[in-house]
Design an enzyme around this catalytic site. Structure first.
Site, mmCIF file in Angstrom:
data_model
loop_
_atom_site.group_PDB
_atom_site.id
_atom_site.type_symbol
_atom_site.label_atom_id
_atom_site.label_comp_id
_atom_site.label_asym_id
_atom_site.label_seq_id
_atom_site.Cartn_x
_atom_site.Cartn_y
_atom_site.Cartn_z
ATOM 1 N N SER B 5 26.772 -16.100 38.872
ATOM 2 C CA SER B 5 26.870 -17.545 38.668
ATOM 3 C C SER B 5 26.000 -17.882 37.454
ATOM 4 O O SER B 5 26.108 -17.222 36.424
ATOM 5 C CB SER B 5 26.421 -18.248 39.950
ATOM 6 O OG SER B 5 26.514 -19.632 39.831
ATOM 7 N N HIS B 32 31.183 -18.057 39.240
ATOM 8 C CA HIS B 32 31.247 -19.506 39.480
ATOM 9 C C HIS B 32 31.498 -20.223 38.162
ATOM 10 O O HIS B 32 30.902 -19.881 37.147
ATOM 11 C CB HIS B 32 29.936 -20.005 40.089
ATOM 12 C CG HIS B 32 29.753 -19.574 41.511
ATOM 13 N ND1 HIS B 32 28.557 -19.672 42.175
ATOM 14 C CD2 HIS B 32 30.631 -19.047 42.405
ATOM 15 C CE1 HIS B 32 28.706 -19.226 43.415
ATOM 16 N NE2 HIS B 32 29.945 -18.825 43.575
ATOM 17 N N ASP B 125 25.819 -17.611 47.496
ATOM 18 C CA ASP B 125 27.185 -17.110 47.618
ATOM 19 C C ASP B 125 27.235 -15.665 47.104
ATOM 20 O O ASP B 125 26.728 -15.366 46.024
ATOM 21 C CB ASP B 125 28.126 -18.006 46.789
ATOM 22 C CG ASP B 125 29.581 -17.677 47.024
ATOM 23 O OD1 ASP B 125 29.924 -17.236 48.136
ATOM 24 O OD2 ASP B 125 30.387 -17.874 46.096
#
Lengths: 271, 179
Positions: B5, B32, B125
């Site tokens: 991310s 992401h 995540d």
């Protein structure tokens, strides 16, 4: 999240047949996700427990049904594509002799997005719009309700794509009601993709974005073919952005009688 | 499978630039990204990459030597039968694509054949997904936390399980080039 084996997934498909759910052409991995999330919601610990509750509890059955056939009420998801499609379809939408079909696997996010954007784009809607929902036997009879959060998501979805939202859809605090009448037929259907075929009408604009993503390869292909059968010559078909037509050789053979069809496949010009 | 991310874009870009051009396995990138910026990301990665980076279509067949980037606002999952499955199901861990869902589905379908790599990122995540990769016999690599510009993602993974390797980005590239 709970583990499910492929065998268990197939067993569930078999069990669900007896409850009017036809999942034979459903993506196994999408089904697995729906099962896992339903189990999380109801704190179900294993497959057997899930099957028991699915058979005994209407609440679990309805929740599972929603997981399978609906996606979140994500209004104006892919806003850029909606704008593109609607602008390109203005001539169809403003012709009262034309017929539009919106195939939706939600409780109405797509049809609401459609009308919302028509209004924002000031597209005069004269055609007949039919709405075919994959909501299965749980027919939507009540007005579709969207929460303030749903409209905030719509705002955020559109805002990133266009400044027009600032002009047309400034959502004030407590003012999230969007007023329109549905000129639609709410058909009761089963969740069997084959049932898409016996439509009474032919359509000039078929919008079915994100629908086929839920199905496996065979269902995917059947869906595309079905769309072709219910389309008039010169119809516009919109399948969404990431659906894959390239692998369907039979689809392109089918296309031959429909040479003048327009395909809006993705934003990178494959149409 | 490579995921990250915040702070991971430069790392992935470097990795793709230094990866052997004859690297034979499929690479799945789950990074992401902003949900409404639908283009430009793969083009940016392609600037230096030795291999073509491509956002797959639904039901696309997974092929050796190709690099697949999870499209914006879709979950990227593995489908049974060696195809890619896209999903617009609700966000998971505030994310779509969700790294957890991608890792989980690929390790479910491809079991011990999966190599999971997690890089810099600002939320947790991916940690549970990496654990699934490990539990199903796959190989796991976590970026050295000291090197990660945003450490939440790698630290979340390390808090959950012990990976097979903790490597710097140079180490990850070297590892991949030996495969």
């Amino acid at each position: 999240m709970i583990e499910f084996s492929l065998l268990e997934l197939r067993e569930f498909i078999s069990i669900s047949n007896t409850y009017g759910l036809s999942l034979n052409e459903y993506s196994l991995i999408t089904l697995r996700l729906a099962l896992q999330r339903t189990c999380e919601d109801f704190k179900i610990k294993n497959f057997l427990d899930f099957v028991r509750q699915f058979q005994q509890s209407n609440e679990v059955k309805v929740a599972m049904h929603k997981r399978i056939f609906t996606h979140p009420k994500d209004l104006l998801r892919d806003a850029g594509n909606w704008q593109f499609v609607l602008k390109r379809s203005e001539a169809i939408l403003s012709n009262k002799d034309k017929r539009v079909l919106i195939i939706d696997n939600s409780v109405g996010a797509d049809i609401t997005s459609f009308f919302l954007l028509c209004k924002l784009l000031k597209i005069h809607l004269s055609c007949t719009v039919d709405w075919y929902s994959f909501y299965g036997s749980f027919v939507v009879t009540d007005p579709i309700m969207f929460s303030a959060k749903d409209f905030e998501i719509a705002q955020s979805n559109l805002l990133s794509n266009s400044s027009m939202l600032e002009e047309y859809l400034i959502l004030r605090s407590g003012d999230y009601h969007f007023d329109f009448n549905y000129p639609i037929n709410k058909a009761e259907i089963n969740a069997d993709i084959q049932s898409l075929l016996p439509f009474q009408n032919k359509y000039d604009f078929v919008l079915s974005q994100n629908v086929s993503l839920k199905f496996n390869f065979a269902g995917h292909e059947r869906f595309f073919k079905s769309c072709l059968f219910i389309s008039n010559k010169n119809a516009v078909l919109f399948f969404g952005t990431r659906e894959n037509l390239k692998q369907f050789s039979s689809f392109w053979q089918l296309k031959q009688p429909y040479k003048e069809l327009n395909y809006f496949i993705n934003e990178k010009g494959y149409y | 499978m490579i995921a990250g991310s915040a702070g991971s874009f430069q790392l992935v870009s470097k990795l793709l630039a230094e990866l052997r051009s004859d690297f034979r396995f499929p690479i799945v990138l789950c990074l992401h990204r902003l949900k409404n910026i639908t283009s430009g990301f793969d083009e940016a990665l392609n600037l230096k990459s030795t291999k073509q980076v491509h956002e797959p279509f639904d039901k696309e067949i997974l092929k050796n030597g190709k690099v697949y980037l999870a499209p914006s606002n879709y979950h990227l999952l593995a489908e049974v039968g060696n195809t890619i499955c896209l999903s617009v199901d609700e966000v998971y861990n505030y994310s779509r694509p969700s790294i957890d869902l991608t890792f989980d589905s690929f390790s479910f379908v491809h079991r011990e054949k999966v190599l999971g790599i997690i890089l810099s990122g600002a939320n947790s995540d991916g940690a549970k997904g990496m654990l699934k990769v490990k539990e199903r016999g796959g190989y796991t690599i976590v970026q050295q936390p000291d090197e990660a510009s945003v450490k939440v993602m790698v630290n979340s993974a390390l808090a959950l399980f012990t990976p097979d390797e903790i490597l710097t980005i140079e180490g990850i590239i070297a590892f991949l080039n030996t495969l």
